[in-house]
Design a protein around this motif. Structure first.
Motif, short mmCIF file in Angstrom:
data_model
loop_
_atom_site.label_atom_id
_atom_site.label_comp_id
_atom_site.label_asym_id
_atom_site.label_seq_id
_atom_site.Cartn_x
_atom_site.Cartn_y
_atom_site.Cartn_z
N UNK A 175 13.02 -59.33 17.65
CA UNK A 175 13.17 -60.75 17.94
C UNK A 175 14.56 -61.02 18.51
N UNK A 176 14.60 -61.88 19.54
CA UNK A 176 15.87 -62.25 20.15
C UNK A 176 16.06 -63.76 20.10
N UNK A 177 17.30 -64.17 19.90
CA UNK A 177 17.64 -65.58 19.95
C UNK A 177 18.09 -65.93 21.37
N UNK A 178 17.54 -67.01 21.91
CA UNK A 178 17.97 -67.49 23.22
C UNK A 178 19.30 -68.22 23.08
N UNK A 179 20.29 -67.82 23.88
CA UNK A 179 21.65 -68.33 23.72
C UNK A 179 22.19 -68.95 25.00
N UNK A 180 23.09 -69.91 24.83
CA UNK A 180 23.93 -70.37 25.93
C UNK A 180 25.38 -70.31 25.48
N UNK B 21 24.35 -57.40 22.88
CA UNK B 21 23.77 -57.46 21.53
C UNK B 21 22.25 -57.37 21.62
N UNK B 22 21.63 -56.50 20.85
CA UNK B 22 20.17 -56.29 20.95
C UNK B 22 19.33 -57.48 20.49
N UNK B 23 19.91 -58.39 19.72
CA UNK B 23 19.15 -59.53 19.19
C UNK B 23 19.44 -60.85 19.89
N UNK C 103 34.85 -57.70 17.76
CA UNK C 103 33.44 -57.33 17.85
C UNK C 103 32.75 -57.39 16.49
N UNK C 104 33.39 -56.86 15.45
CA UNK C 104 32.75 -56.87 14.13
C UNK C 104 32.56 -58.29 13.61
N UNK C 105 33.51 -59.18 13.92
CA UNK C 105 33.38 -60.58 13.49
C UNK C 105 32.27 -61.28 14.27
N UNK C 106 32.15 -60.98 15.56
CA UNK C 106 31.07 -61.53 16.38
C UNK C 106 29.72 -61.07 15.84
N UNK C 107 29.59 -59.80 15.54
CA UNK C 107 28.33 -59.26 15.02
C UNK C 107 27.96 -59.88 13.68
#
Length: 231
Positions: free
Chosen positions: A1-6, A25-27, A104-108
């Motif tokens: 499942x992926x979240x649609x982002x802007x 990001x895979x999701x 990156x780790x904080x973003x994830x």
């Protein structure tokens, strides 16, 4: 499942950095990245968006002003270089608050939080049905749409009548109608929107919900018949 982002950030460099993180990001699926709130809002009028990565300090329309203008709000991850906005950000039910530069780790970790919330919301909808949030008497109320009986124009407000109670919401009928499923709700009069599942009887003049007679506009009876046949 992926979240649609802007991504909404007036800095082209920051926008490029965040967009790259999203694309890697895979999701996450990047719907678009925008330098201002107006472009983002136009995109969201035609695309489903689950998550916004939003800068706060932007010219003309700030991140907070942008959110104030949205009737349906996706999840928000605020991105800013200033820590003093953190408390206000969470007044907007922010999923998270990231300070630039973004590790990156904080973003994830933020994305994991957004994914968990999305899954929880989806599970709740499956268990209890679709819902909307309304603001009444300075409070945000969760209302399950399958419990709404009708919506009635009430001056500068609309009155949302449910199986349990009724609440006044500062809105127009046209605006409120956009938040409702067109398969379950139908405008039968300039002053009334009804839940077709709640209709018990109707004739050429009225639709009856319990003991209440909802007036039908002259040309709305056929629309109601078609809606009930589909339902």
């Amino acid at each position: 499942m992926k979240l649609n982002c802007v991504v909404v950030d007036d800095s082209s460099i920051q926008r490029m950095i965040i967009a790259k993180l999203v694309n890697n990001h895979p999701n996450l699926h990047l719907v678009g990245d925008f330098s201002n709130a107006i472009e983002a809002k136009n995109c969201m009028s035609v695309h489903t968006v689950d998550l916004i990565f939003l800068d706060i300090e932007m010219p003309v329309i700030s991140g907070f002003d942008f959110l104030d203008g949205l009737k349906v709000k996706p999840q928000i991850i605020f991105i800013t270089s200033k820590a003093e906005y953190a408390m206000k950000a969470f007044d907007y039910d922010a999923t998270d608050y990231l300070q630039k530069p973004i590790a990156l780790d904080r973003f994830n970790a933020s994305v994991r939080r957004a994914m968990d919330f999305h899954m929880l919301k989806k599970e709740n909808q499956e268990e209890e049905g679709e819902h909307i949030f309304i603001k009444s008497n300075l409070k945000k109320l969760k209302v399950y749409t399958n419990k709404i009986k009708w919506i009635e124009a009430y001056g500068d407000y609309v009155k949302v009548v449910t199986e349990e109670d009724s609440n006044l919401v500062l809105s127009t009928m046209k605006s409120f109608e956009k938040d409702l499923s067109s398969e379950k709700f139908i405008r039968v009069h300039k002053s009334y929107i009804i839940n077709i599942d709640k209709v018990e009887r109707f004739n050429s003049k009225f639709a009856e919900i319990g003991v209440t007679k909802i007036p039908l506009s002259r040309n709305k009876k056929e629309d109601l018949i078609k809606a009930l046949a589909i339902a």
